[in-house]
Design a protein around this motif. Structure first.
Motif, PDB file in Angstrom:
ATOM      1  N   GLU A  49       5.428   6.309  -5.867  1.00 23.83           N
ATOM      2  CA  GLU A  49       4.423   5.397  -5.321  1.00 23.83           C
ATOM      3  C   GLU A  49       3.380   6.197  -4.538  1.00 23.83           C
ATOM      4  OE1 GLU A  49       3.280   1.216  -4.276  1.00 23.83           O
ATOM      5  OE2 GLU A  49       4.650   2.053  -5.758  1.00 23.83           O
TER       6      GLU A  49
ATOM      7  N   ASP B  31       0.897   6.024  -1.735  1.00 26.39           N
ATOM      8  CA  ASP B  31       0.456   5.243  -0.578  1.00 26.39           C
ATOM      9  C   ASP B  31      -0.972   5.650  -0.222  1.00 26.39           C
ATOM     10  OD1 ASP B  31       2.897   3.874  -0.173  1.00 26.39           O
ATOM     11  OD2 ASP B  31       3.737   5.657   0.788  1.00 26.39           O
TER      12      ASP B  31
ATOM     13  N   ASN C 256      -5.177   0.198  -6.089  1.00 28.58           N
ATOM     14  CA  ASN C 256      -3.717   0.196  -6.245  1.00 28.58           C
ATOM     15  C   ASN C 256      -3.267   0.217  -7.703  1.00 28.58           C
ATOM     16  OD1 ASN C 256      -1.122   0.198  -4.913  1.00 28.58           O
ATOM     17  ND2 ASN C 256      -0.833  -1.841  -5.795  1.00 28.58           N
TER      18      ASN C 256
ATOM     19  N   ASN D 168      -0.803   2.682  -8.937  1.00 26.45           N
ATOM     20  CA  ASN D 168       0.640   2.423  -8.905  1.00 26.45           C
ATOM     21  C   ASN D 168       1.110   1.416  -9.946  1.00 26.45           C
ATOM     22  OD1 ASN D 168       1.317   4.106  -6.612  1.00 26.45           O
ATOM     23  ND2 ASN D 168       0.215   2.617  -5.347  1.00 26.45           N
ATOM     24  N   THR D 169       0.213   0.590 -10.439  1.00 26.88           N
ATOM     25  CA  THR D 169       0.656  -0.523 -11.299  1.00 26.88           C
ATOM     26  C   THR D 169       0.138  -0.454 -12.731  1.00 26.88           C
ATOM     27  OG1 THR D 169      -1.225  -1.899 -10.607  1.00 26.88           O
ATOM     28  CG2 THR D 169       0.782  -2.055  -9.287  1.00 26.88           C
TER      29      THR D 169
END
Length: 424
Positions: A7, A9, A382, A385-386
């Motif tokens: 992940e 951050d 984000n 991450n996805t």
């Protein structure tokens, strides 16, 4: 997923002047990537003034009010760092990779570039010649060098994607100082940029430095955006291009979707089926089995507005007719349109997607760029991450559907790229 990418951050916020900031802390190695992405690319041109975004990528290394000519490179190299920039049809990106104790140097350089770069005659004339020579070397005089230019100018009639990212030579010759100054004031404003920093930083200290170097830069007017909606191609476009090349080539461009369209993922995975690796379908058929080509490839353009999926096959020596190459390519497309890929192919694809996801974010420079790209063009940093899951969610049926929808004769440009006829 059998393997899991770590992940990423990050902290995201915005200054009062509209500058978006993305910060990722990774203290494993004492380096930091300082980058800034501007939402201006090859498509953003004043009428008759193509290539300005790329020109500025060069020009903004000329220095500023507080940085003399050549000093940007000198400072970064003296600090043990590296720097570069690149321009696409949609954005311009500058970055420095520095020892982490030199974070302030990177921020100072980029704030200087944004606030008061040197847009003066000496630098303009120097870079005008540099860019013209780059065009000659990398495009006009390089075998297959104008491939994307020739494709795009036939695939788009109205949208500025029809114009080359590097610009037309006559525009480079004719551009005047007022044009350059206007372009700088229009697009190099904090509300048109994303500052992305990744590496060995402390978040709060970095926020204070960002405030120090960027908060006083005034917000500019909102830059104009391209609003041209390109009509469907409406029929196959065919042409022959003669070039100083050793081997004939088949070049195809299929009009497809913008990067933010959900179909982009299925189109991308479909292209992996076609051309990723030695066991890919195009390679097995055209290179290994039929021995029609020495090299093949296919890939979708990742554009803010609708773009092209490009496919090519460089024919074997002695080829005098490209029709068999085209027929073999068409047969592979028809297979995808009529039959679902195998379970084994799908699993191989998913394995490769997972490997790519882990490898893709292996450097702080890659993380900084990916965060900025996702935020600027997909509205969501984000996705770093996805987004892998969106590729993994592509089904066999999705691949067949996009092959049927987009890979049709009436939706493509076909170029036969042939060696110049020998003069007698």
């Amino acid at each position: 997923m059998s393997a899991q990418a770590p992940e990423i951050d990050f902290v995201k916020y915005e200054l009062d002047n509209g500058l978006k900031v993305l910060l990722h802390q990774d203290n494993s190695t004492p380096i930091v990537a300082v980058s800034i992405m501007y939402e201006v690319g090859g498509k953003d041109s004043f009428e008759g003034r193509t290539g300005f975004a790329h020109f500025f990528e060069h020009l903004l290394f000329e220095g500023s009010e507080n940085l003399g000519r050549g000093e940007i490179d000198d400072y970064v190299q003296a600090a043990g760092g590296a720097l570069n920039a690149n321009t696409s049809l949609d954005r311009t990106y500058y970055y420095e990779i520095l020892p982490s104790n030199q974070l302030a140097l990177g921020l100072w350089i980029e704030s200087e570039r944004l606030l008061h770069a040197r847009v003066q005659r000496e630098g303009v004339e120097t870079q005008r010649e540099v860019v013209k020579e780059e065009r000659r070397q990398n495009y006009d005089n390089r075998p297959y060098g104008t491939l994307s230019m020739e494709l795009y100018k036939r695939a788009f009639r109205d949208h500025p994607y029809k114009d080359p990212n590097i610009g037309y030579m006559e525009d480079l010759n004719n551009a005047e100082m007022t044009d350059f100054q206007r372009f700088y004031k229009t697009y190099y404003v904090p509300n048109n940029a994303i500052l992305s920093i990744a590496g060995d930083i402390d978040i709060e200290e970095t926020k204070a430095l960002v405030e120090k170097y960027f908060s006083d830069i005034p917000r500019g007017p909102e830059p104009p955006r391209v609003e041209v909606v390109e009509a469907p191609l409406g029929g196959e476009v065919r042409d022959t291009v003669y070039d100083n090349v050793p081997l004939p080539a088949l070049i195809m461009g299929y009009r497809t979707v913008e990067r933010s369209n959900p179909d982009y993922y299925a189109i991308s995975v479909m292209n992996q089926v076609l051309s990723q690796g030695q066991s890919s379908r195009l390679n097995k058929s055209l290179v290994d089995e039929k021995e029609l080509a020495v090299q093949v490839g296919s890939f979708p353009a990742s554009n803010q507005d609708p773009g092209l999926a490009i496919a090519y096959a460089i024919a074997r020596p002695g080829t005098t007719d490209l029709k068999p190459v085209e027929q073999a390519f068409n047969a592979e497309i028809e297979r995808l349109q009529n039959e679902l890929i195998t379970d084994r192919e799908l699993q191989k694809l998913r394995n490769q997607i997972e490997v790519d996801a882990i490898a893709g974010y292996g450097s702080v420079a890659g993380i900084a760029e990916s965060l900025a790209d996702n935020e600027m063009f997909l509205g969501d940093a984000n996705l770093i991450n996805t987004e892998t899951q969106r590729y993994l969610d592509v089904t066999k049926e999705d691949i067949r559907r996009v092959a049927r929808e987009y890979y049709t004769p009436e939706n493509r440009v076909v170029l036969y790229w042939l060696p110049q006829p020998s003069s007698r």
